[in-house]
Design a protein around this motif. Structure first.
Motif, PDB file in Angstrom:
ATOM      1  N   GLU A   1       6.004 -13.471  -7.572  1.00 56.43           N
ATOM      2  CA  GLU A   1       4.816 -13.049  -8.321  1.00 56.43           C
ATOM      3  C   GLU A   1       3.706 -12.553  -7.386  1.00 56.43           C
ATOM      4  OE1 GLU A   1       2.644 -15.114 -12.009  1.00 56.43           O
ATOM      5  OE2 GLU A   1       2.473 -16.298 -10.165  1.00 56.43           O
ATOM      6  N   VAL A   2       3.486 -13.261  -6.311  1.00 48.72           N
ATOM      7  CA  VAL A   2       2.463 -12.873  -5.338  1.00 48.72           C
ATOM      8  C   VAL A   2       2.886 -11.597  -4.599  1.00 48.72           C
ATOM      9  CG1 VAL A   2       1.245 -13.567  -3.224  1.00 48.72           C
ATOM     10  CG2 VAL A   2       1.539 -15.200  -5.092  1.00 48.72           C
ATOM     11  N   LEU A   3       4.143 -11.498  -4.236  1.00 46.15           N
ATOM     12  CA  LEU A   3       4.631 -10.288  -3.570  1.00 46.15           C
ATOM     13  C   LEU A   3       4.505  -9.062  -4.472  1.00 46.15           C
ATOM     14  CD1 LEU A   3       7.794 -11.639  -1.700  1.00 46.15           C
ATOM     15  CD2 LEU A   3       5.795 -10.566  -0.642  1.00 46.15           C
ATOM     16  N   ILE A   4       4.797  -9.227  -5.758  1.00 46.66           N
ATOM     17  CA  ILE A   4       4.642  -8.121  -6.707  1.00 46.66           C
ATOM     18  C   ILE A   4       3.199  -7.649  -6.725  1.00 46.66           C
ATOM     19  CG2 ILE A   4       4.617  -7.522  -9.171  1.00 46.66           C
ATOM     20  CD1 ILE A   4       7.118  -9.359  -9.448  1.00 46.66           C
ATOM     21  N   ALA A   5       2.277  -8.591  -6.848  1.00 46.83           N
ATOM     22  CA  ALA A   5       0.853  -8.239  -6.877  1.00 46.83           C
ATOM     23  C   ALA A   5       0.439  -7.566  -5.578  1.00 46.83           C
ATOM     24  CB  ALA A   5       0.006  -9.484  -7.135  1.00 46.83           C
ATOM     25  N   LEU A   6       0.913  -8.074  -4.466  1.00 43.94           N
ATOM     26  CA  LEU A   6       0.559  -7.513  -3.168  1.00 43.94           C
ATOM     27  C   LEU A   6       1.054  -6.067  -3.035  1.00 43.94           C
ATOM     28  CD1 LEU A   6      -0.662  -7.915  -0.364  1.00 43.94           C
ATOM     29  CD2 LEU A   6       1.475  -8.994   0.335  1.00 43.94           C
ATOM     30  N   ILE A   7       2.288  -5.835  -3.404  1.00 42.85           N
ATOM     31  CA  ILE A   7       2.851  -4.480  -3.318  1.00 42.85           C
ATOM     32  C   ILE A   7       2.114  -3.539  -4.270  1.00 42.85           C
ATOM     33  CG2 ILE A   7       4.891  -3.072  -3.780  1.00 42.85           C
ATOM     34  CD1 ILE A   7       6.560  -5.579  -2.918  1.00 42.85           C
ATOM     35  N   ALA A   8       1.923  -3.966  -5.506  1.00 39.90           N
ATOM     36  CA  ALA A   8       1.266  -3.118  -6.506  1.00 39.90           C
ATOM     37  C   ALA A   8      -0.176  -2.804  -6.116  1.00 39.90           C
ATOM     38  CB  ALA A   8       1.315  -3.787  -7.874  1.00 39.90           C
ATOM     39  N   GLU A   9      -0.895  -3.800  -5.632  1.00 32.99           N
ATOM     40  CA  GLU A   9      -2.291  -3.578  -5.243  1.00 32.99           C
ATOM     41  C   GLU A   9      -2.374  -2.687  -4.001  1.00 32.99           C
ATOM     42  OE1 GLU A   9      -5.104  -4.308  -6.836  1.00 32.99           O
ATOM     43  OE2 GLU A   9      -3.991  -5.235  -8.466  1.00 32.99           O
ATOM     44  N   TYR A  10      -1.434  -2.839  -3.089  1.00 34.65           N
ATOM     45  CA  TYR A  10      -1.426  -1.963  -1.918  1.00 34.65           C
ATOM     46  C   TYR A  10      -1.141  -0.519  -2.337  1.00 34.65           C
ATOM     47  CZ  TYR A  10      -0.454   0.226   2.482  1.00 34.65           C
ATOM     48  OH  TYR A  10      -0.475   1.090   3.549  1.00 34.65           O
ATOM     49  N   GLN A  11      -0.186  -0.334  -3.241  1.00 30.03           N
ATOM     50  CA  GLN A  11       0.112   1.011  -3.729  1.00 30.03           C
ATOM     51  C   GLN A  11      -1.109   1.621  -4.411  1.00 30.03           C
ATOM     52  OE1 GLN A  11       3.604   0.461  -6.166  1.00 30.03           O
ATOM     53  NE2 GLN A  11       4.978   0.549  -4.404  1.00 30.03           N
ATOM     54  N   ARG A  12      -1.792   0.824  -5.198  1.00 33.14           N
ATOM     55  CA  ARG A  12      -3.013   1.296  -5.879  1.00 33.14           C
ATOM     56  C   ARG A  12      -4.058   1.687  -4.847  1.00 33.14           C
ATOM     57  NH1 ARG A  12      -5.855  -0.594 -10.966  1.00 33.14           N
ATOM     58  NH2 ARG A  12      -8.056  -0.289 -10.517  1.00 33.14           N
ATOM     59  N   HIS A  13      -4.206   0.867  -3.826  1.00 33.06           N
ATOM     60  CA  HIS A  13      -5.164   1.120  -2.745  1.00 33.06           C
ATOM     61  C   HIS A  13      -4.814   2.417  -2.014  1.00 33.06           C
ATOM     62  CE1 HIS A  13      -8.028   0.002   0.379  1.00 33.06           C
ATOM     63  NE2 HIS A  13      -7.095   0.154   1.294  1.00 33.06           N
ATOM     64  N   SER A  14      -3.528   2.612  -1.740  1.00 39.76           N
ATOM     65  CA  SER A  14      -3.072   3.789  -1.020  1.00 39.76           C
ATOM     66  C   SER A  14      -3.250   5.075  -1.830  1.00 39.76           C
ATOM     67  CB  SER A  14      -1.597   3.641  -0.644  1.00 39.76           C
ATOM     68  OG  SER A  14      -1.445   2.559   0.236  1.00 39.76           O
ATOM     69  N   GLU A  15      -3.011   4.982  -3.127  1.00 42.07           N
ATOM     70  CA  GLU A  15      -3.136   6.149  -4.003  1.00 42.07           C
ATOM     71  C   GLU A  15      -4.570   6.652  -4.084  1.00 42.07           C
ATOM     72  OE1 GLU A  15      -1.479   4.879  -7.699  1.00 42.07           O
ATOM     73  OE2 GLU A  15       0.579   4.961  -6.938  1.00 42.07           O
ATOM     74  N   LYS A  16      -5.508   5.720  -3.967  1.00 43.21           N
ATOM     75  CA  LYS A  16      -6.918   6.094  -4.029  1.00 43.21           C
ATOM     76  C   LYS A  16      -7.424   6.638  -2.704  1.00 43.21           C
ATOM     77  CE  LYS A  16      -8.269   3.152  -7.809  1.00 43.21           C
ATOM     78  NZ  LYS A  16      -9.233   2.199  -8.321  1.00 43.21           N
ATOM     79  N   GLY A  17      -6.581   6.571  -1.683  1.00 43.94           N
ATOM     80  CA  GLY A  17      -6.954   7.100  -0.372  1.00 43.94           C
ATOM     81  C   GLY A  17      -7.978   6.270   0.349  1.00 43.94           C
ATOM     82  N   ALA A  18      -8.042   4.979  -0.017  1.00 41.64           N
ATOM     83  CA  ALA A  18      -9.039   4.088   0.605  1.00 41.64           C
ATOM     84  C   ALA A  18      -8.614   3.630   1.963  1.00 41.64           C
ATOM     85  CB  ALA A  18      -9.282   2.899  -0.297  1.00 41.64           C
TER      86      ALA A  18
END
Length: 95
Positions: A78-95
């Motif tokens: 569950e934590v790994l899923i959140a970590l991967i998804a949040e990182y992908q979201r972060h990367s998509e925004k170009g932050a």
């Protein structure tokens, strides 16, 4: 301290955990899952969310490696899923 990208690149987890998390990312819903995963206040800044998730995952991985009775594979995924998804979201925004 290592940046988030480096910390994630250096993650070495059992293949079963990694595959399960990768499959779960498609069903991740931030509003539903993030509060449950963090079990507390959600940091305002996205970078802080990633750092918190990295720290939490590291703690859970330590429990796994020491064979602590408190370890939960389901929680770890569950934590790994959140970590991967949040990182992908972060990367998509170009932050």
């Amino acid at each position: 301290m290592l940046d988030i990208k480096t910390r994630l690149a250096n993650l070495k987890r059992p293949q079963l955990l990694s595959k399960a998390a990768q499959h779960g990312v498609k069903d991740y819903r931030r509003k539903t899952h993030l509060p449950r995963v963090l079990q507390g206040p959600i940091p305002a800044k996205h970078h802080a969310i990633l750092v918190t998730l990295c720290d939490l995952e590291n703690h859970i991985n330590t429990l796994r490696k020491t064979r602590d009775a408190a370890y939960s594979a389901a929680r770890h995924v569950e934590v790994l899923i959140a970590l991967i998804a949040e990182y992908q979201r972060h990367s998509e925004k170009g932050a």
